[in-house]
Design a protein around this motif. Structure first.
Motif, short mmCIF file in Angstrom:
data_model
loop_
_atom_site.label_atom_id
_atom_site.label_comp_id
_atom_site.label_asym_id
_atom_site.label_seq_id
_atom_site.Cartn_x
_atom_site.Cartn_y
_atom_site.Cartn_z
N PRO A 55 0.82 -1.22 0.00
CA PRO A 55 0.00 0.00 0.00
C PRO A 55 0.85 1.27 0.00
O PRO A 55 0.50 2.25 -0.66
CB PRO A 55 -0.83 -0.13 1.28
CG PRO A 55 -0.97 -1.61 1.46
CD PRO A 55 0.36 -2.16 1.03
N LEU A 56 1.97 1.25 0.68
CA LEU A 56 2.88 2.39 0.67
C LEU A 56 3.34 2.68 -0.76
O LEU A 56 3.34 3.84 -1.21
CB LEU A 56 4.08 2.13 1.58
CG LEU A 56 5.19 3.18 1.55
CD1 LEU A 56 4.67 4.53 2.02
CD2 LEU A 56 6.37 2.72 2.40
N GLY A 57 3.71 1.65 -1.47
CA GLY A 57 4.13 1.82 -2.87
C GLY A 57 3.02 2.37 -3.74
O GLY A 57 3.26 3.20 -4.62
N TRP A 58 1.79 1.94 -3.48
CA TRP A 58 0.66 2.46 -4.26
C TRP A 58 0.47 3.94 -3.99
O TRP A 58 0.18 4.71 -4.90
CB TRP A 58 -0.61 1.68 -3.92
CG TRP A 58 -0.74 0.36 -4.63
CD1 TRP A 58 0.25 -0.55 -4.86
CD2 TRP A 58 -1.93 -0.18 -5.18
NE1 TRP A 58 -0.26 -1.64 -5.52
CE2 TRP A 58 -1.60 -1.44 -5.73
CE3 TRP A 58 -3.23 0.25 -5.25
CZ2 TRP A 58 -2.54 -2.25 -6.35
CZ3 TRP A 58 -4.18 -0.56 -5.87
CH2 TRP A 58 -3.83 -1.80 -6.41
N ALA A 59 0.61 4.37 -2.73
CA ALA A 59 0.45 5.80 -2.40
C ALA A 59 1.55 6.61 -3.07
O ALA A 59 1.29 7.68 -3.62
CB ALA A 59 0.50 6.00 -0.89
N ILE A 60 2.77 6.11 -3.05
CA ILE A 60 3.89 6.82 -3.67
C ILE A 60 3.68 6.90 -5.18
O ILE A 60 3.87 7.96 -5.78
CB ILE A 60 5.23 6.14 -3.33
CG1 ILE A 60 5.54 6.30 -1.84
CG2 ILE A 60 6.36 6.69 -4.19
CD1 ILE A 60 6.68 5.45 -1.34
N HIS A 61 3.27 5.81 -5.78
CA HIS A 61 3.02 5.80 -7.23
C HIS A 61 1.95 6.82 -7.60
O HIS A 61 2.11 7.59 -8.55
CB HIS A 61 2.61 4.41 -7.71
CG HIS A 61 2.21 4.39 -9.14
ND1 HIS A 61 3.13 4.43 -10.16
CD2 HIS A 61 0.99 4.39 -9.73
CE1 HIS A 61 2.49 4.43 -11.32
NE2 HIS A 61 1.19 4.40 -11.08
N SER A 62 0.87 6.84 -6.86
CA SER A 62 -0.22 7.78 -7.14
C SER A 62 0.25 9.22 -7.00
O SER A 62 -0.08 10.08 -7.81
CB SER A 62 -1.39 7.51 -6.20
OG SER A 62 -2.44 8.42 -6.45
N LEU A 63 1.03 9.47 -5.98
CA LEU A 63 1.55 10.81 -5.73
C LEU A 63 2.47 11.28 -6.86
O LEU A 63 2.45 12.45 -7.26
CB LEU A 63 2.30 10.83 -4.40
CG LEU A 63 2.78 12.18 -3.89
CD1 LEU A 63 1.59 13.08 -3.61
CD2 LEU A 63 3.60 11.99 -2.63
#
Length: 80
Positions: A55-63
């Motif tokens: 989930p951390l990676g998904w947040a970073i990717h979206s950002l």
């Protein structure tokens, strides 16, 4: 949060691809939902099977993406 309060399975993964409600909440920058899921005991380091990302990676990717529709509170999600 409505569903969490009514006993929804916070560990559910769509079609066994590994992404959870926490992945999607982080991706969409829903910091209050991320916080609630974490407090409810969801697994924070689970990886999806498509991108092998947490989930951390998904947040970073979206950002970092050009997707302005989903920009919200990703930084707050990352901090949590």
């Amino acid at each position: 949060m409505f569903y969490i309060e009514r006993g929804a399975d916070i560990h559910y993964t769509y079609q066994n691809n590994g992404e959870t409600a926490l992945h999607w909440a982080a991706f969409c920058g829903r910091d209050k939902l991320v916080d609630r899921l974490i407090r409810s005991g969801t697994k924070i380091d689970g990886q999806d099977k498509t991108y092998n990302s947490t989930p951390l990676g998904w947040a970073i990717h979206s950002l970092q993406s050009n997707d302005t529709v989903n920009k919200f509170h990703q930084v707050d999600c990352i901090k949590r």
